[in-house]
Design an enzyme around this catalytic site. Structure first.
Site, PDB file in Angstrom:
ATOM      1  N   LYS A 151      13.379 102.270  10.917  1.00  6.52           N
ATOM      2  CA  LYS A 151      14.548 102.254  11.710  1.00  6.52           C
ATOM      3  C   LYS A 151      14.811 101.210  12.613  1.00  6.52           C
ATOM      4  O   LYS A 151      13.807 100.497  13.109  1.00  6.52           O
ATOM      5  CB  LYS A 151      14.244 103.524  12.629  1.00  6.52           C
ATOM      6  CG  LYS A 151      15.556 103.881  13.852  1.00  6.52           C
ATOM      7  CD  LYS A 151      15.072 105.042  14.294  1.00  6.52           C
ATOM      8  CE  LYS A 151      14.228 104.805  15.377  1.00  6.52           C
ATOM      9  NZ  LYS A 151      14.499 104.142  16.653  1.00  6.52           N
ATOM     10  N   CYS A 153      17.952  98.672  14.880  1.00  5.94           N
ATOM     11  CA  CYS A 153      19.060  98.829  15.806  1.00  5.94           C
ATOM     12  C   CYS A 153      20.358  99.195  15.414  1.00  5.94           C
ATOM     13  O   CYS A 153      21.266  99.541  16.073  1.00  5.94           O
ATOM     14  CB  CYS A 153      19.278  97.526  16.613  1.00  5.94           C
ATOM     15  SG  CYS A 153      19.646  96.063  15.692  1.00  5.94           S
ATOM     16  N   ALA A 155      20.566 100.900  11.847  1.00  6.85           N
ATOM     17  CA  ALA A 155      20.311 101.920  10.507  1.00  6.85           C
ATOM     18  C   ALA A 155      19.101 102.393  10.541  1.00  6.85           C
ATOM     19  O   ALA A 155      18.182 102.010  11.233  1.00  6.85           O
ATOM     20  CB  ALA A 155      20.609 100.944   9.452  1.00  6.85           C
ATOM     21  N   ASP A 346      18.692  85.842  10.973  1.00 11.11           N
ATOM     22  CA  ASP A 346      18.060  87.020  11.706  1.00 11.11           C
ATOM     23  C   ASP A 346      16.737  87.148  10.922  1.00 11.11           C
ATOM     24  O   ASP A 346      16.065  88.131  10.851  1.00 11.11           O
ATOM     25  CB  ASP A 346      18.636  88.267  11.533  1.00 11.11           C
ATOM     26  CG  ASP A 346      18.081  89.052  12.656  1.00 11.11           C
ATOM     27  OD1 ASP A 346      17.391  88.796  13.789  1.00 11.11           O
ATOM     28  OD2 ASP A 346      18.279  90.484  12.672  1.00 11.11           O
TER      29      ASP A 346
END
Length: 573
Positions: A151, A153, A155, A346
């Protein structure tokens, strides 16, 4: 660099003769140098310069070899005819210099041809998917979902299985097989009593976009960058290509160190295990009256990897060879992105997935492209306003990105931003805390290279050099992902040839590359499964470029010189 090096060798001879006092005033030398005896004039329209000449030599009507021979013969004529020592030395030195240039250019042409032939051999075989090809799976109902495995931020990720998507081959060391567990799902059908989950389904959280498929695909288009050609159905493909921003984002070709999205489709948000407890706020109102989510969202189907890199490093401690191979895999993945004009923006250990290959070596893949830059402009982003999105994780944002000041005509160059993040992740691979994460750590905005903590002493010197260069603030001194990967390749498998190399001459390196090509081809035929080491070597040979190899060799040789100098001052190291 080779032309400059060869020319300097010839001209150093002339300079040494000047220093011995054998020359007359330089003005007369220049006058005769421009005289008729050289028989050199500017090219006319009927005489074209040789195509292989560097730009600054194209005013010569003769080839380099012919001009060199003429200058050298002129020098010997002046010896017989009693010319001045100055003229004889100038003609001889300049002739020798041009001969070296011609020789180096010929060697470079041969080396380039060798590299092109090697590329042609290793680019023919494309990356094979670990799953058997399947033609269905464009609906949520086609899959059986298991437990939640991740999990973030934006999805949640769940195990998934489908009767048409069985693994192509089972590897005895695969963590996917080791982690098979009984689930409570008793749905009847072709699934076994204890189903394995070779797939992972990523359910995006849809808060801002409407529930139409068109709006969902437009707002989450970056998630489709690693999608395979058949990921979208024909209808959805047409919707995705007909967006407000002109064209759909770029699509990545398959690579062993980059995630592949096998299916992407929109559907109604289901009530999956742990939804009410883990992410109630993003559920639609029909599932949670206080939820803010939409009824439909985007689903992505990909291979199931049991660990993120962060989870793996918490439970396992890779040895030095494995850690070096893991670093090399990240560099190969980033190089694949850069070659296709895509910046991840990212990169962190949470966005890298891990499994084992058939030999037990960790295999890494880069995932989560929600923050990537994949526009037609390439790796440079116009930065005229502070509202323009720079990227994801601010802690691992490269200095040139985090310090950029918006303004008219300003652009952010992301061509070496991801490799900087790889350099920071390297500390985690070798058992050290990431220096840019801790509360008392460094900030990419203002740190200096001397503040970087040292890697463990057992880490090879070449690997330490690569990490140090990757974290250089100056992008001109920071190598590209390809050059850094080449440095590790040569360090891991070409240590012997590196010790006998000359920066200018690459003939021994070409011989080693040919030997490596033969070895890798034999390995590929002799093994049933593809190992990480073989995949890396194939990727290296498929992307081989002479200038990149020469740059990598220069970096390594300079690093060795610095390391030996350090040992001279500090023998205890």
């Amino acid at each position: 660099m080779s032309v400059k090096h060869a020319l300097s060798r010839g001209l150093e001879l002339a300079r040494s003769v000047f220093q011995l006092g054998l020359f007359k005033p330089a003005g007369r030398v220049a006058a005769k140098f421009r005289g008729e005896r050289l028989r050199v004039s500017r090219p006319t329209r009927t005489v074209q310069p040789q195509t292989f000449l560097p730009g600054r030599y194209r005013f010569f009507r003769l080839s380099l070899s012919g001009l060199a021979a003429q200058l050298q013969s002129g020098a010997f004529r002046r010896v017989v005819g009693g010319g001045s020592p100055r003229n004889r030395a100038v003609f001889l030195a300049f002739g020798v210099g041009l001969t070296l240039i011609e020789q180096q250019l010929e060697e470079d042409r041969t080396s380039v041809a060798v590299c092109q032939k090697i590329q042609a051999v290793f680019t023919k075989k494309s990356f094979q998917s670990p799953l058997k090809p399947f033609t269905s799976g464009y609906r949520l109902e086609d899959y059986v979902t298991g437990k939640q495995i991740g999990k973030g931020c934006s999805a949640a990720v769940y195990e998934a299985a489908a009767p048409f998507a069985a693994p192509a081959e089972r590897e005895k060391c695969s963590l996917v097989d080791l982690n098979q567990k009984e689930t409570g799902n008793k749905k009847a059908g072709p699934f076994p009593a204890t189903p394995s989950f070779p797939l992972a389904m990523k359910m995006m959280w849809n808060i801002g976009a409407s529930s139409s498929s068109d709006a969902i695909l437009r707002s989450m288009s970056m998630e489709l960058v690693p999608a395979c050609p058949r990921a979208l159905s024909k209808e959805q493909e047409e919707i995705a290509l007909d967006g407000h921003f002109g064209t759909a984002p770029k699509r990545l070709t398959a690579h062993p160190n980059v995630i592949t999205v096998y299916r992407a489709f929109t559907g109604e948000v289901p009530l999956l295990p742990g939804a009410q407890e883990e992410y109630p706020d993003v559920l639609p109102a029909r599932l949670n009256p206080l939820g803010l989510g939409r009824n439909r969202t985007l689903f992505l189907v990909m291979k199931n990897y049991p660990y993120t890199l962060r989870q793996y490093l918490k439970e396992c401690e890779p040895n030095l060879m494995q850690a070096s191979l893991m670093l090399l895999q990240l560099l190969e993945g980033v190089d694949h992105l850069c070659r296709q004009g895509i910046a991840h923006r990212d990169l962190k250990s949470d966005n890298v997935l891990v499994e084992y290959d058939s030999t037990g070596c960790p295999r890494l893949v880069i995932t989560d492209f929600g923050c990537c830059l994949a526009e037609d402009l390439g790796l440079k982003l116009p930065f005229e306003s502070s509202s323009i999105y720079r990227g994801g994780n601010s802690c691992l944002m490269a200095p040139e990105v985090v310090t950029a000041v918006p303004g008219r005509g300003v652009t952010i160059d992301y061509s070496k931003a991801d490799v900087w993040a790889v350099g920071a992740i390297a500390y985690e691979l070798f058992g050290q805390p990431n220096p840019f994460y801790s509360s008392q750590g460094l900030e990419s905005r203002r740190y200096q290279e001397r503040q970087l903590p040292p890697l463990p002493p057992a880490v090879p010197a070449d690997v330490q050099l690569v990490v140090k260069l990757l974290l250089h603030r100056n992008t001109r001194k920071r190598p590209s992902a390809r050059v850094a990967a080449n440095m590790l390749h040569i360090s891991l498998w070409g240590k012997r040839v590196l010790a006998s190399l000359d920066r200018a001459r690459m003939d021994k390196m070409m011989d080693w590359l040919l030997c490596q090509s033969a070895v890798v081809l034999l390995k590929s035929r002799g093994t049933s499964g593809s190992s990480v080491e073989t995949e890396l070597q194939r990727s290296f040979l498929a992307n081989i470029e002479l200038e990149d190899v020469r740059t990598a060799v220069s970096f390594l040789m300079y690093g060795q010189e610095q390391w030996h100098a350090l040992l001279m001052h500090y023998p205890e190291l």
